[in-house]
Design a protein around this motif. Sequence first.
Motif, PDB file in Angstrom:
ATOM      1  N   UNK A  42       0.842  -1.196   0.000  1.00 29.45           N
ATOM      2  CA  UNK A  42       0.000   0.000   0.000  1.00 29.45           C
ATOM      3  C   UNK A  42       0.877   1.247   0.000  1.00 29.45           C
ATOM      4  N   UNK A  43       1.888   1.257   0.833  1.00 30.95           N
ATOM      5  CA  UNK A  43       2.783   2.416   0.919  1.00 30.95           C
ATOM      6  C   UNK A  43       3.538   2.648  -0.386  1.00 30.95           C
ATOM      7  N   UNK A  49       2.599   7.723  -6.172  1.00 28.57           N
ATOM      8  CA  UNK A  49       1.608   8.733  -6.539  1.00 28.57           C
ATOM      9  C   UNK A  49       0.351   8.167  -7.170  1.00 28.57           C
ATOM     10  N   UNK A  50       0.079   6.890  -6.908  1.00 27.26           N
ATOM     11  CA  UNK A  50      -1.086   6.232  -7.499  1.00 27.26           C
ATOM     12  C   UNK A  50      -2.103   5.885  -6.419  1.00 27.26           C
ATOM     13  N   UNK A  51      -3.366   5.712  -6.800  1.00 25.98           N
ATOM     14  CA  UNK A  51      -4.408   5.440  -5.800  1.00 25.98           C
ATOM     15  C   UNK A  51      -4.504   3.970  -5.395  1.00 25.98           C
ATOM     16  N   UNK A  52      -4.821   3.775  -4.130  1.00 28.26           N
ATOM     17  CA  UNK A  52      -5.218   2.465  -3.602  1.00 28.26           C
ATOM     18  C   UNK A  52      -6.520   2.733  -2.865  1.00 28.26           C
ATOM     19  N   UNK A  53      -7.610   2.218  -3.379  1.00 27.64           N
ATOM     20  CA  UNK A  53      -8.944   2.496  -2.863  1.00 27.64           C
ATOM     21  C   UNK A  53      -9.520   1.286  -2.136  1.00 27.64           C
ATOM     22  N   UNK A  54     -10.353   1.540  -1.152  1.00 26.42           N
ATOM     23  CA  UNK A  54     -11.136   0.483  -0.518  1.00 26.42           C
ATOM     24  C   UNK A  54     -12.601   0.894  -0.543  1.00 26.42           C
ATOM     25  N   UNK A  65      -9.215  -1.642  -4.865  1.00 22.59           N
ATOM     26  CA  UNK A  65      -8.691  -1.455  -6.223  1.00 22.59           C
ATOM     27  C   UNK A  65      -7.490  -0.536  -6.137  1.00 22.59           C
ATOM     28  N   UNK A  66      -6.517  -0.800  -6.982  1.00 23.57           N
ATOM     29  CA  UNK A  66      -5.341   0.062  -7.006  1.00 23.57           C
ATOM     30  C   UNK A  66      -4.683  -0.010  -8.369  1.00 23.57           C
ATOM     31  N   UNK A  67      -3.725   0.872  -8.564  1.00 26.13           N
ATOM     32  CA  UNK A  67      -2.956   0.877  -9.805  1.00 26.13           C
ATOM     33  C   UNK A  67      -1.481   0.894  -9.450  1.00 26.13           C
ATOM     34  N   UNK A  68      -0.696   0.250 -10.290  1.00 24.57           N
ATOM     35  CA  UNK A  68       0.752   0.253 -10.147  1.00 24.57           C
ATOM     36  C   UNK A  68       1.369   0.743 -11.445  1.00 24.57           C
ATOM     37  N   UNK A  69       2.624   1.165 -11.355  1.00 32.01           N
ATOM     38  CA  UNK A  69       3.333   1.549 -12.563  1.00 32.01           C
ATOM     39  C   UNK A  69       3.359   0.356 -13.517  1.00 32.01           C
TER      40      UNK A  69
END
Length: 161
Positions: A42-43, A49-54, A65-69
């Motif tokens: 998560x960190x 600079x990308x979102x991690x949502x719950x 949901x989240x996004x990674x490079x």
Amino acid sequence: MIRQATQADAAAIAAIYNHYVLNTVITFEEQAVSTSQMAGRIEQVKADGLPWLVLEQNSEVLGYAYATKWRVRSAYRFSAESTVYVKDGITARGIGSQLYQQLLTELKALGLHLVIGGITLPNEKSIALHEKFGFEKCGHFQQVGFKFEQWRDVGYWQKLL
């Protein structure tokens, strides 16, 4: 309520994810992830600079949901890979769709240009979710992963934001 994940969500997120790790081929991870490992993930997403949502309901995390490079080279900086997981037993209630909609909105606001989703095949539900949001199939790797004593294919879907 959909909100940004915090360190306090790591245990709930790990519990959701570990069901899929231990019981499905949806992820190619093969060992359960600890709460501290999930907190580190998560960190890292946040540091990038990308979102991690719950999605939380009655103080319970039901999905994330989240996004990674996509890649580390600078020319890829406008592309990301998306991930969505929903707690086992409550899929097909629109939770994944709500999370995906919010994730895509946030990625567009951040100036991203392309989102990529990798799907272990077969997985009609995930394909339907991605295509619902305008993703199009762009690639297919045959027998790229080996889990539960079987070779697994992975398809890639992409969406221009």
